[in-house]
Design a protein around this motif. Sequence first.
Motif, PDB file in Angstrom:
ATOM      1  N   LEU A 161       0.847  -1.186   0.000  1.00 48.55           N
ATOM      2  CA  LEU A 161       0.000   0.000   0.000  1.00 48.55           C
ATOM      3  C   LEU A 161       0.890   1.246   0.000  1.00 48.55           C
ATOM      4  CD1 LEU A 161      -2.736   1.557   0.619  1.00 48.55           C
ATOM      5  CD2 LEU A 161      -2.204   1.180   3.038  1.00 48.55           C
ATOM      6  N   VAL A 162       0.527   2.219  -0.865  1.00 54.29           N
ATOM      7  CA  VAL A 162       1.167   3.538  -0.843  1.00 54.29           C
ATOM      8  C   VAL A 162       0.049   4.561  -0.814  1.00 54.29           C
ATOM      9  CG1 VAL A 162       2.628   5.175  -2.080  1.00 54.29           C
ATOM     10  CG2 VAL A 162       3.115   2.727  -2.225  1.00 54.29           C
ATOM     11  N   VAL A 163      -0.016   5.368   0.230  1.00 58.06           N
ATOM     12  CA  VAL A 163      -1.091   6.354   0.296  1.00 58.06           C
ATOM     13  C   VAL A 163      -0.536   7.737   0.621  1.00 58.06           C
ATOM     14  CG1 VAL A 163      -1.662   5.653   2.682  1.00 58.06           C
ATOM     15  CG2 VAL A 163      -3.304   6.997   1.358  1.00 58.06           C
ATOM     16  N   ASP A 164      -0.822   8.685  -0.255  1.00 57.65           N
ATOM     17  CA  ASP A 164      -0.532  10.094   0.043  1.00 57.65           C
ATOM     18  C   ASP A 164      -1.692  10.596   0.894  1.00 57.65           C
ATOM     19  OD1 ASP A 164       0.336  12.638   0.173  1.00 57.65           O
ATOM     20  OD2 ASP A 164       0.034  13.134  -1.930  1.00 57.65           O
ATOM     21  N   GLY A 165      -1.694  10.109   2.128  1.00 58.46           N
ATOM     22  CA  GLY A 165      -2.776  10.332   3.066  1.00 58.46           C
ATOM     23  C   GLY A 165      -2.478   9.485   4.280  1.00 58.46           C
ATOM     24  N   SER A 174       0.562  -2.624  12.361  1.00 61.70           N
ATOM     25  CA  SER A 174       1.982  -2.961  12.544  1.00 61.70           C
ATOM     26  C   SER A 174       2.195  -4.458  12.749  1.00 61.70           C
ATOM     27  CB  SER A 174       2.557  -2.213  13.752  1.00 61.70           C
ATOM     28  OG  SER A 174       2.468  -0.836  13.558  1.00 61.70           O
ATOM     29  N   GLN A 175       1.156  -5.140  13.205  1.00 62.98           N
ATOM     30  CA  GLN A 175       1.268  -6.587  13.421  1.00 62.98           C
ATOM     31  C   GLN A 175       1.220  -7.368  12.109  1.00 62.98           C
ATOM     32  OE1 GLN A 175       1.830  -7.247  16.528  1.00 62.98           O
ATOM     33  NE2 GLN A 175       1.413  -5.125  17.051  1.00 62.98           N
ATOM     34  N   MET A 176       0.828  -6.693  11.025  1.00 64.61           N
ATOM     35  CA  MET A 176       0.590  -7.431   9.777  1.00 64.61           C
ATOM     36  C   MET A 176       1.776  -7.276   8.835  1.00 64.61           C
ATOM     37  SD  MET A 176      -3.390  -6.428   9.280  1.00 64.61           S
ATOM     38  CE  MET A 176      -4.451  -6.394  10.746  1.00 64.61           C
ATOM     39  N   ASN A 177       1.974  -8.334   8.062  1.00 64.78           N
ATOM     40  CA  ASN A 177       3.210  -8.466   7.306  1.00 64.78           C
ATOM     41  C   ASN A 177       3.058  -7.989   5.859  1.00 64.78           C
ATOM     42  OD1 ASN A 177       5.859  -9.107   6.936  1.00 64.78           O
ATOM     43  ND2 ASN A 177       5.443 -11.276   6.472  1.00 64.78           N
ATOM     44  N   MET A 178       2.691  -6.738   5.669  1.00 66.19           N
ATOM     45  CA  MET A 178       2.607  -6.168   4.320  1.00 66.19           C
ATOM     46  C   MET A 178       3.262  -4.799   4.341  1.00 66.19           C
ATOM     47  SD  MET A 178      -0.670  -5.520   1.800  1.00 66.19           S
ATOM     48  CE  MET A 178      -1.394  -4.096   2.627  1.00 66.19           C
ATOM     49  N   PRO A 179       4.104  -4.481   3.349  1.00 63.35           N
ATOM     50  CA  PRO A 179       4.725  -3.154   3.322  1.00 63.35           C
ATOM     51  C   PRO A 179       3.667  -2.066   3.116  1.00 63.35           C
ATOM     52  CG  PRO A 179       5.689  -4.597   1.626  1.00 63.35           C
ATOM     53  CD  PRO A 179       4.530  -5.307   2.208  1.00 63.35           C
ATOM     54  N   ALA A 180       3.855  -0.926   3.776  1.00 67.31           N
ATOM     55  CA  ALA A 180       2.919   0.183   3.603  1.00 67.31           C
ATOM     56  C   ALA A 180       3.663   1.489   3.775  1.00 67.31           C
ATOM     57  CB  ALA A 180       1.771   0.091   4.609  1.00 67.31           C
ATOM     58  N   TYR A 181       3.314   2.451   2.920  1.00 66.38           N
ATOM     59  CA  TYR A 181       3.895   3.801   2.940  1.00 66.38           C
ATOM     60  C   TYR A 181       2.754   4.780   3.102  1.00 66.38           C
ATOM     61  CZ  TYR A 181       8.134   1.580   1.231  1.00 66.38           C
ATOM     62  OH  TYR A 181       9.241   0.784   1.121  1.00 66.38           O
ATOM     63  N   PHE A 182       2.809   5.618   4.139  1.00 62.60           N
ATOM     64  CA  PHE A 182       1.710   6.551   4.410  1.00 62.60           C
ATOM     65  C   PHE A 182       2.286   7.816   5.021  1.00 62.60           C
ATOM     66  CE2 PHE A 182       1.890   5.545   8.922  1.00 62.60           C
ATOM     67  CZ  PHE A 182       2.415   4.258   8.920  1.00 62.60           C
ATOM     68  N   ARG A 183       1.490   8.909   4.986  1.00 60.64           N
ATOM     69  CA  ARG A 183       1.987  10.184   5.521  1.00 60.64           C
ATOM     70  C   ARG A 183       1.781  10.281   7.029  1.00 60.64           C
ATOM     71  NH1 ARG A 183       5.116  11.810   1.300  1.00 60.64           N
ATOM     72  NH2 ARG A 183       3.903  12.118  -0.566  1.00 60.64           N
ATOM     73  N   HIS A 184       0.606   9.837   7.503  1.00 58.87           N
ATOM     74  CA  HIS A 184       0.257   9.970   8.915  1.00 58.87           C
ATOM     75  C   HIS A 184      -0.574   8.771   9.326  1.00 58.87           C
ATOM     76  CE1 HIS A 184       1.172  14.269   8.389  1.00 58.87           C
ATOM     77  NE2 HIS A 184       0.423  14.213   7.314  1.00 58.87           N
ATOM     78  N   ALA A 185      -0.697   8.599  10.639  1.00 57.48           N
ATOM     79  CA  ALA A 185      -1.689   7.680  11.191  1.00 57.48           C
ATOM     80  C   ALA A 185      -2.654   8.527  11.996  1.00 57.48           C
ATOM     81  CB  ALA A 185      -1.021   6.645  12.077  1.00 57.48           C
ATOM     82  N   HIS A 186      -3.935   8.215  11.917  1.00 59.39           N
ATOM     83  CA  HIS A 186      -4.928   9.027  12.635  1.00 59.39           C
ATOM     84  C   HIS A 186      -6.095   8.139  13.041  1.00 59.39           C
ATOM     85  CE1 HIS A 186      -7.786  12.367  13.426  1.00 59.39           C
ATOM     86  NE2 HIS A 186      -6.680  12.988  13.744  1.00 59.39           N
ATOM     87  N   PRO A 187      -6.700   8.395  14.218  1.00 61.95           N
ATOM     88  CA  PRO A 187      -7.794   7.522  14.667  1.00 61.95           C
ATOM     89  C   PRO A 187      -9.109   7.698  13.902  1.00 61.95           C
ATOM     90  CG  PRO A 187      -7.315   9.221  16.319  1.00 61.95           C
ATOM     91  CD  PRO A 187      -6.255   9.325  15.266  1.00 61.95           C
ATOM     92  N   SER A 188      -9.247   8.740  13.117  1.00 65.49           N
ATOM     93  CA  SER A 188     -10.533   8.988  12.453  1.00 65.49           C
ATOM     94  C   SER A 188     -10.788   7.986  11.338  1.00 65.49           C
ATOM     95  CB  SER A 188     -10.540  10.398  11.871  1.00 65.49           C
ATOM     96  OG  SER A 188      -9.487  10.539  10.948  1.00 65.49           O
ATOM     97  N   ALA A 189     -12.063   7.835  10.982  1.00 66.25           N
ATOM     98  CA  ALA A 189     -12.439   7.065   9.801  1.00 66.25           C
ATOM     99  C   ALA A 189     -12.398   7.984   8.577  1.00 66.25           C
ATOM    100  CB  ALA A 189     -13.839   6.489   9.978  1.00 66.25           C
ATOM    101  N   ILE A 190     -12.331   7.391   7.388  1.00 61.24           N
ATOM    102  CA  ILE A 190     -12.301   8.178   6.163  1.00 61.24           C
ATOM    103  C   ILE A 190     -13.604   8.975   6.041  1.00 61.24           C
ATOM    104  CG2 ILE A 190     -13.240   6.337   4.677  1.00 61.24           C
ATOM    105  CD1 ILE A 190     -11.122   7.237   2.580  1.00 61.24           C
ATOM    106  N   SER A 191     -13.485  10.245   5.681  1.00 66.88           N
ATOM    107  CA  SER A 191     -14.679  11.090   5.591  1.00 66.88           C
ATOM    108  C   SER A 191     -14.369  12.367   4.835  1.00 66.88           C
ATOM    109  CB  SER A 191     -15.183  11.458   6.989  1.00 66.88           C
ATOM    110  OG  SER A 191     -14.230  12.261   7.647  1.00 66.88           O
ATOM    111  N   ASN A 192     -15.399  13.012   4.359  1.00 63.78           N
ATOM    112  CA  ASN A 192     -15.294  14.320   3.700  1.00 63.78           C
ATOM    113  C   ASN A 192     -14.492  14.265   2.402  1.00 63.78           C
ATOM    114  OD1 ASN A 192     -15.829  17.076   3.480  1.00 63.78           O
ATOM    115  ND2 ASN A 192     -14.092  17.696   4.744  1.00 63.78           N
ATOM    116  N   VAL A 193     -14.483  13.100   1.788  1.00 62.68           N
ATOM    117  CA  VAL A 193     -13.822  12.926   0.492  1.00 62.68           C
ATOM    118  C   VAL A 193     -14.737  12.110  -0.424  1.00 62.68           C
ATOM    119  CG1 VAL A 193     -11.464  13.029   1.381  1.00 62.68           C
ATOM    120  CG2 VAL A 193     -12.658  10.831   1.304  1.00 62.68           C
ATOM    121  N   MET A 194     -14.418  12.082  -1.713  1.00 62.20           N
ATOM    122  CA  MET A 194     -15.165  11.237  -2.657  1.00 62.20           C
ATOM    123  C   MET A 194     -14.163  10.635  -3.640  1.00 62.20           C
ATOM    124  SD  MET A 194     -16.953  14.359  -4.783  1.00 62.20           S
ATOM    125  CE  MET A 194     -15.888  15.667  -5.478  1.00 62.20           C
TER     126      MET A 194
END
Lengths: 291, 291, 291, 291, 291, 291
Positions: A161-165, A174-194
Amino acid sequence: MSALLLPIVAHAQLFSLTKDQMVAWTADNPFERFDDGRPKVPDGLIERARGLSSEEIFAILPGKGFRNQYEDGFQVLHPDKKLVGRAFTLQFMPMRPDLDGVINAKAKAAGLDRMYNQVAIDMLRPGDVLVVDLFGKTDGGTIVGDNLFYYVMKATKGAGLVVDGSIRDLDGISQMNMPAYFRHAHPSAISNVMITGINVPVRIGNATVMPGDLVVGDSEGVYFIPPALVQQVVDNSDVIHIHDEWTRMKFDEGKYKSSEIYGSPKDPALKKEYEDYLKKRLDEIRKKYSK
Amino acid sequence: MSALLLPIVAHAQLFSLTKDQMVAWTADNPFERFDDGRPKVPDGLIERARGLSSEEIFAILPGKGFRNQYEDGFQVLHPDKKLVGRAFTLQFMPMRPDLDGVINAKAKAAGLDRMYNQVAIDMLRPGDVLVVDLFGKTDGGTIVGDNLFYYVMKATKGAGLVVDGSIRDLDGISQMNMPAYFRHAHPSAISNVMITGINVPVRIGNATVMPGDLVVGDSEGVYFIPPALVQQVVDNSDVIHIHDEWTRMKFDEGKYKSSEIYGSPKDPALKKEYEDYLKKRLDEIRKKYSK
Amino acid sequence: MSALLLPIVAHAQLFSLTKDQMVAWTADNPFERFDDGRPKVPDGLIERARGLSSEEIFAILPGKGFRNQYEDGFQVLHPDKKLVGRAFTLQFMPMRPDLDGVINAKAKAAGLDRMYNQVAIDMLRPGDVLVVDLFGKTDGGTIVGDNLFYYVMKATKGAGLVVDGSIRDLDGISQMNMPAYFRHAHPSAISNVMITGINVPVRIGNATVMPGDLVVGDSEGVYFIPPALVQQVVDNSDVIHIHDEWTRMKFDEGKYKSSEIYGSPKDPALKKEYEDYLKKRLDEIRKKYSK
Amino acid sequence: MSALLLPIVAHAQLFSLTKDQMVAWTADNPFERFDDGRPKVPDGLIERARGLSSEEIFAILPGKGFRNQYEDGFQVLHPDKKLVGRAFTLQFMPMRPDLDGVINAKAKAAGLDRMYNQVAIDMLRPGDVLVVDLFGKTDGGTIVGDNLFYYVMKATKGAGLVVDGSIRDLDGISQMNMPAYFRHAHPSAISNVMITGINVPVRIGNATVMPGDLVVGDSEGVYFIPPALVQQVVDNSDVIHIHDEWTRMKFDEGKYKSSEIYGSPKDPALKKEYEDYLKKRLDEIRKKYSK
Amino acid sequence: MSALLLPIVAHAQLFSLTKDQMVAWTADNPFERFDDGRPKVPDGLIERARGLSSEEIFAILPGKGFRNQYEDGFQVLHPDKKLVGRAFTLQFMPMRPDLDGVINAKAKAAGLDRMYNQVAIDMLRPGDVLVVDLFGKTDGGTIVGDNLFYYVMKATKGAGLVVDGSIRDLDGISQMNMPAYFRHAHPSAISNVMITGINVPVRIGNATVMPGDLVVGDSEGVYFIPPALVQQVVDNSDVIHIHDEWTRMKFDEGKYKSSEIYGSPKDPALKKEYEDYLKKRLDEIRKKYSK
Amino acid sequence: MSALLLPIVAHAQLFSLTKDQMVAWTADNPFERFDDGRPKVPDGLIERARGLSSEEIFAILPGKGFRNQYEDGFQVLHPDKKLVGRAFTLQFMPMRPDLDGVINAKAKAAGLDRMYNQVAIDMLRPGDVLVVDLFGKTDGGTIVGDNLFYYVMKATKGAGLVVDGSIRDLDGISQMNMPAYFRHAHPSAISNVMITGINVPVRIGNATVMPGDLVVGDSEGVYFIPPALVQQVVDNSDVIHIHDEWTRMKFDEGKYKSSEIYGSPKDPALKKEYEDYLKKRLDEIRKKYSK
């Protein structure tokens, strides 16, 4: 002028390309394609690409005019686990209800409840890397939490996964074995986008990514390689690996200054020695591939 | 799933929309349209919109669910000159030669030399505000210098420019009487980018802009108003202006605490006085419009 | 005035100091020197300095007027591996061809091909820490990749690297056992810069570094200690270590508030106890050194 | 290797160059020099340079390999007043008492009280622009307040100031008629720094500045032009000015799309028209210079 | 320990101080006080303070141990209009409903509808500068729009506003003749915050502000001067003004280097001349005050 | 108006609350209290809270109107060690000697030497998390070094530390087994600040923290939960954990698209299956608690 443009205005920035469009926009692809036209870099090259570093890709791409295929500044989930796979792209824009209404009406007409992130996630295949433009959004810009991350891992066979978000539930992910690139971690759910595009060209920071690009991530950042250059990149990296081997062997001997050996040996005899070594090792390596 | 999606995958993120697509994606537009389907907010409303402040637009849009139509952080060329006009959008992405090759081949087939910024600039009409996504780029992200700025001013009758990117030759441009909002000024010419959309939805920072949106800029920032809400915004702003007038008249009397008058008068007699004043002034204003 | 200045205008900011100049500019150095005049903090003190933390250096330097010898904000390659060694400084400036031409002509006259990073790297000795001013540059600001990093490690016996700039091939470098402090990692090769000083005073962020300074890096940041203060710093750190030991022993007893014990014991009996403990432990430690 | 380097290690980064060194390091200078060897761009070219914009300088320098001569991000004191003059450079580094002691001892030996900012300010001549590397420092990084600013204005005949650092007493300085470019304004006096170079190469952000460079500032930023390129830059700017004139005349006619006229006219007849116009106007302008 | 603390735990960070508390916490105040105990710097000193610059305040405060009374980084509404007045402080914190419920219950018990920004604004007096801690908040951090700004201007007789947060309706506010310092302008109304203190100590960036401090703002930033130091600051500024006059007269003579005149004249005769001039001018100025 | 306010102006922003005040300001607390009135979330809930992630807290708090209880952007000392405990709050402001004099006079009257960080640290109890507002300060903003960190660890039984500011001696602290969240590490000692509140409401970035809040930190950031919501949060997290279990079991079966299972199963039979599973597992878990 708009009349003149008519032949080229066949499409726009919403949802995905038809197969014909995909083929046209990725005409340089030398490999097979998926049913939807997306280039399919062969599994064998993907395997060889696991040995690539960003530097080795840099050795080829800018020289070919591809100066905007690298992006960094990500948090890297597993820096010691190389990310390699085929780009499956996803584009979001800030929500506006009028446009979102049209999008969802079209989605409904296509038999979907509505257009949202899981529609795209359900389309992932083994070897796909999900590449998401969420324009750097933190709060509400979380493409997946731990449950969907788990699903993506299963669906892509752990490609990545690569997310500019953002992502949510970093502890769980972190417990899962897949590479991931992201800008931030945040507790909110996805919203206010389409969602405004699935498998369309997307911009990830300063890089332009096409569906089907080979995505390679190391601890520095992520490279998006056009399919047409993949073979050359991995072939050249064999040469670089051998050059590294030989250079360090020479440095280990402790007899030379760095400038006598590197970038290339100054002394003609050493140069000959290196070239012989290179030839021998390349032969060995290529024999290995041909098996 | 990709089969199910077929009915909605009619287009993609490159170049512009057909007229039918433009109409479909801006279905809420209550006004006439240009030949290419772009909504045409009437000239009369544009004139009335010159009196709008960002606050007056904010009074309507978020309440209607439009929370992503405002962007700031620009350098404002003439802060005392309101920007008002219809959005003509332009999208750039970082250059990649394979995609750029396809784009230019299509442009050539349409009778153009190649696809570049002047192709779009040549399409501008009076009243258009050129809205450009150059993803904040500084060096090489300069949509116009003073010569093309001059042309845009002539072509749009001075409506204006908003660029999430740069302009060049700030000294020259400062002499010209057109509002402009930009991130940076830089001496470089535009380079290392390609056009990927003309009059498609674009993202300007955290705002989603549709072609035909009413663009209103003041010294704070820029609002992109969907055509369907323009009438309501300008009507409501009349009420706000009158409320401001009355509030300050009362403050000038020096007899009241701020909380007795504002947001709304606490005392029933004052409330009545305000309501009478509002009615009388609204009548006057609307008479003026009807002439 | 320029006439008055003549006696002091013997040199300028390009290349390195003569031995006489080096001796003059580091006149406070109490130790032996290398052939080129660079101060040589003794190996024994370097070993003792491995136990230093930034706080222990801070305990001495600002009080002596040295308030600009610390810099942080680096990426730290091996945070659990202390960096200790003698500063070998290197200064780059943005490339300008006229000056670079003069520099390379002088290099050629000195028997070199040209002036570039490996010229300096080839001069490193065991115990040297390469300290590089690349003014925070990312793209093109990469002092070494994995091959030259390997050479630096061999040449300095693993002493280390501090660069106000970048390194390339982070994955490769991470495998190697030498401390390194850098601002960024980037796939590009070094470019668009020129060397303007070898073993001259350099600025690393807000610190001024002299060749021969003792460089000490921990997981917080990097301290550059003038040779004249090294002995005092390491001696004082022995006292701090003993104070820490005693303080925590007392805290472990669980009978005291923190303010009764720390910074120094309030109760005269406790104070006496501490002083006896300090004396005994100092004696033990110093006996160890004298062996 | 250090033996080989000896011929080129004649100097270092402290104080200024001898006349011979200055001549050697600015060998490309085609003009006369000051007594101290600093290149002296002629007054006539300085006058012509008042008409330059950053874009016109950009039109020449990068093409000649000078890609690091521009810097922006300054607060500009009088944006409508062009800055033009010869660079007088000054370098500061963070204070360290050992080095400062040596510097001041040398200053004393040269008949000065000590080395501080006024020593350099007292050396300024008419037409000099004071260019100061104070490494972006705010608190304590104030090169002048209103009194010394006044003196610099008198001494340089109002040429100007560029400081990668701060000024103090902005209200007072704003009353004075000299261009100035600075990062911040702060009430503190200069402190915690030491002078390490007068008329040596300095770095201002990403630009390398040599003493004697022609400094040109507009409302965008500041360009540092090597003397050898000044003539070509100002000559070429005449062509650009004429091209601008002609382009806008054509745009004013309202008969052409921007792409038909600009960058250069597509139609052969128009191209001829432009070339004739250029020749005629160039002749007029050059006649004016020759008077 | 909590028992020992009881005598000093008489109050906490919500709402305002009693008169006794205000007097106790501002015990150094040498002037009269308002009814609520807030120090009242006399009108005469306020008038003299209009001539102060930040530099003149800096000349006194840090030397007295007050190193945290200055803050900058504001947008300044009227940079050419000095801000001078007595601090009326207001503290907000991010909204949490439990605490807000208690606050509003207490407000209701005191006869107010609820606790919100206008409660404080209604308490302003002529000469007060409203100093607001909104912790830099942009969206929802708008202390006033144009209507309440107008009221504040009327109530304080145009003294001014300093907000570590935002204002809304910048276009409207720009028309009004009151100095204001703010971080951002934003179209939103104030929201998602609660008032936690009126006329309590507040932090504005790195400055600690007490109610009754003399607030002085120029185009650089804002100084908060404890009442006990106001007399000394304005008296000393007379000396600085005279020193400036004399220094520039000498510079105008063109006979001296800057270092011969400034900071103080080196030559004994000049020193005497200056001292005579200072005495004469001080006498003149003080005569003027005594009228 | 100030008369009306008198009933609520019982306290101010310095030092701590009386027990009565603490009880009044935390009236919603459903649990027992400490002697000083601070809410005491029960040990059993604290244990259950160790399983919480930020996402699970987010699932409850914003919906209840608590949108400002989360803060991130910290350096996390032990990202794999959850932080859980009761908030003990501490507020600093930039030092000003007049106010500091009053504070220390009151401290002396209460039998203390002076008011400083150890006064508060000595008041910590097992289970307390020290939450410190040092307004992001780096140099001089170091709440503890390794010795006091050790004491805090002993006194709180390893509960933890959150500081909007810095710590010193990161190498030493890293060896200790207590969670800590801080902005920076710096070698300086705490200085140029004064304590203005112990166990008062504090602002940590964008969060408002009350003494007695349950503090929960994971690798993303820190949540401050009002006591009144703790039970609901932990109960709901049981449901989320079971939902996660079931979702992944289903994903492991490989038969479903993500949208068929998550957020909730679409198929009624699956929904029933999930609900049965939830009920069964909840029963098991709750039985475990009741033991």
